[in-house]
Design an enzyme around this catalytic site. Structure first.
Site, PDB file in Angstrom:
ATOM      1  CE1 TYR A 168      66.534  31.832  33.052  1.00  0.00           C
ATOM      2  CE2 TYR A 168      65.589  33.877  33.831  1.00  0.00           C
ATOM      3  CZ  TYR A 168      66.292  33.183  32.879  1.00  0.00           C
ATOM      4  OH  TYR A 168      66.742  33.840  31.757  1.00  0.00           O
TER       5      TYR A 168
ATOM      6  NE  ARG B 256      69.068  34.262  34.700  1.00  0.00           N
ATOM      7  CZ  ARG B 256      68.287  34.994  35.511  1.00  0.00           C
ATOM      8  NH1 ARG B 256      67.774  34.465  36.602  1.00  0.00           N
ATOM      9  NH2 ARG B 256      68.060  36.255  35.226  1.00  0.00           N
ATOM     10  CG  ASP B 257      70.356  33.304  28.554  1.00  0.00           C
ATOM     11  OD1 ASP B 257      70.627  32.437  27.712  1.00  0.00           O
ATOM     12  OD2 ASP B 257      69.527  34.209  28.357  1.00  0.00           O
TER      13      ASP B 257
ATOM     14  CB  SER C  61      67.836  37.016  31.208  1.00  0.00           C
ATOM     15  OG  SER C  61      66.659  37.741  30.966  1.00  0.00           O
TER      16      SER C  61
ATOM     17  CG  ASP D 279      66.941  30.660  27.708  1.00  0.00           C
ATOM     18  OD1 ASP D 279      66.395  29.957  26.840  1.00  0.00           O
ATOM     19  OD2 ASP D 279      66.536  31.786  28.016  1.00  0.00           O
TER      20      ASP D 279
ATOM     21  CG  ASP E  16      61.194  38.026  25.207  1.00  0.00           C
ATOM     22  OD1 ASP E  16      60.813  37.245  26.086  1.00  0.00           O
ATOM     23  OD2 ASP E  16      60.615  38.133  24.098  1.00  0.00           O
TER      24      ASP E  16
HETATM   25  C1  BGC Z   1      63.590  37.410  32.867  1.00  0.00           C
HETATM   26  C2  BGC Z   1      63.010  37.084  34.222  1.00  0.00           C
HETATM   27  C3  BGC Z   1      61.507  37.013  34.132  1.00  0.00           C
HETATM   28  C4  BGC Z   1      61.114  36.026  33.059  1.00  0.00           C
HETATM   29  C5  BGC Z   1      59.611  35.948  32.861  1.00  0.00           C
HETATM   30  C6  BGC Z   1      63.121  36.411  31.854  1.00  0.00           C
HETATM   31  O1  BGC Z   1      63.566  36.783  30.590  1.00  0.00           O
HETATM   32  O2  BGC Z   1      64.982  37.416  32.938  1.00  0.00           O
HETATM   33  O3  BGC Z   1      63.374  38.085  35.144  1.00  0.00           O
HETATM   34  O4  BGC Z   1      60.966  36.627  35.366  1.00  0.00           O
HETATM   35  O5  BGC Z   1      61.706  36.359  31.828  1.00  0.00           O
HETATM   36  O6  BGC Z   1      59.114  37.106  32.306  1.00  0.00           O
END
Ligand code: BGC
Length: 408
Positions: A79, A84-85, A91, A134, A353
């Site tokens: 990830y 990203r996203d 995130s 995502d 989240d």
């Molecule tokens: C975050 C990550 C995290 C993952 C699991 C994602 O929404 O951006 O940093 O490791 O959730 O909690």
């Protein structure tokens, strides 16, 4: 580490203490959510890195085995795509395609992960890799509607290039089982979105290796970090239940009302499109139990009075209220569905989240910031939430108390 911290905060309640202790035993995925997560910071009291986790899995495997090694699975989430996203803000991550992010993704991130996973010491582990939650689904459904980052990653091929690189690299490792993120039924479930997804993923996987072999992935992971139920127990996705308008607005003509119907459907459509018969699914059940006191207990005349998914809108994804832990992680959970490899906890329950602090508009070092979906303007989002991935004790406790099935 975080569960231990929550344990110190619930000492006044024997019930909560028992719940937190039970939760400490749940297997959850390791999120490699930035380059620094590969090394971790264990020596200075911080998080375990990839090698630490793999070593721990090997040690556990040895401890549980006799003279022949028993199978042992470890789950990783890859990830860190550049940009990203693209349709959300909470995130976005550390890498930007405008700032050499693709080279960094390949050389500092994927190549390093691949080198570590290939070490002979880990050849006896089954390594599940959930690939890039995502981003690709966001690109599929959010191009041409004013989301500029989605338009740009699409036209520049950022996600396609990054994911194909990952698939190519990891496909050489026989003990790595790759599952591409396939969002959830409330996102890609509509007939037109599923058709787009099947086309898009087929082109993506085909282009990853010179042979075009669609069998390089084990399958798809659905519901990662989402709250969509496995099964709506009191009704199905027939027209009368999913129509728009009136009281049944919730499903907006999406007949895929839950993750079981969604993955069943996808499985037959992907195989019809040329994916091998071995194509399998895992479903994130870490937070889709919906066992709060608000859970309906039987059929009703109105869909809104009998759906266990209590969200105001199915698109709400941030720290959703009244949610609970779902089915416990286990392999081959359903004898009638051999394409279901496992129920898994991809999102660690208790990890936020996104922040609910509307003033946090500048991305921090991990690229985390406020998204309106996490703020007080969203009736479904819990308040007091820290940045995505950080520990959110109140949410953790809520999820444990509302678990369905209940935690014993
Ligand atoms: C975050 C990550 C995290 C993952 C699991 C994602 O929404 O951006 O940093 O490791 O959730 O909690």
């Amino acid at each position: 580490m975080q569960v231990a911290q929550s344990l110190t905060r619930v000492t006044a309640s024997a019930t909560d203490t028992a719940l937190v202790k039970a939760a400490a035993k749940f297997p959850t995925a390791v999120w490699l959510d930035r380059i620094a997560a590969i090394d971790g910071a264990k020596s200075t009291g911080g998080a375990m890195g990839l090698v630490d986790h793999l070593d721990a899995a090997v040690a556990q495997q040895k401890a549980q085995s006799g003279s022949t090694l028993k199978p042992m699975t470890i789950q990783l989430v890859v990830y860190d795509l550049p940009d990203r996203d693209c349709a959300a803000l909470a995130s976005n991550g550390e890498l930007s395609s405008a700032n050499d992010g693709m080279t960094k993704y390949k050389t500092l991130y994927i190549d390093r992960i691949a080198e570590i996973l290939a070490r002979p010491a880990y050849a006896g582990l089954r390594i599940v890799a959930v690939i890039e939650p995502d981003s690709f689904p966001n690109m599929l459904t959010n191009v041409g509607i004013g989301k500029t980052v989605c338009d740009s990653v699409n036209s520049k091929g950022v996600y396609v290039q990054g994911i194909q690189y990952t698939l190519n690299k990891l496909s050489t490792l026989k003990n790595v089982y790759m599952y591409l993120d396939i969002a959830h039924s409330g996102w890609l479930g509509w007939d037109n979105n599923r058709a787009k997804a099947i086309d898009g993923f087929k082109t993506l996987v085909k282009g990853a290796t010179p042979s075009g072999n669609l069998g390089i992935i084990r399958g798809f992971a659905s519901n990662t970090a989402n709250y969509t139920p496995l099964d709506e127990p009191y009704f199905d996705g027939t027209d009368n239940n999913v129509k728009s308008g009136g009281t049944t607005e919730f499903y907006e003509w999406n007949r895929m009302i839950d993750e079981l119907s969604y993955t069943d459907k996808l499985r037959s459509e992907f195989v019809a499109a040329g994916f091998p018969d071995t194509l399998s699914f895992i479903i994130d059940t870490s937070r889709n139990g919906w066992g709060s006191p608000k859970r309906p207990t039987g059929p009703a005349a109105d869909v809104d009075d009998m759906r266990i998914d209590r969200r105001a809108a199915r698109g709400n994804w941030c720290n959703v209220k009244d949610t609970g832990i779902g089915e416990r992680p286990r392999a081959n959970p359903d004898a009638t569905r051999t394409h279901l490899d496992a129920f898994v906890f991809v999102k660690p329950p208790g990890a936020s989240d996104g922040t609910s602090d509307s003033t946090a508009t500048t991305p921090n070092a991990e690229g985390k910031r406020f998204d309106a979906m996490c703020g007080s303007g969203n009736v479904d989002a819990l308040s007091g939430a820290p940045h995505a991935g950080q520990w959110f004790h109140d949410q953790f406790l809520m999820l444990l108390r509302n678990a369905s099935p209940a935690i014993k």
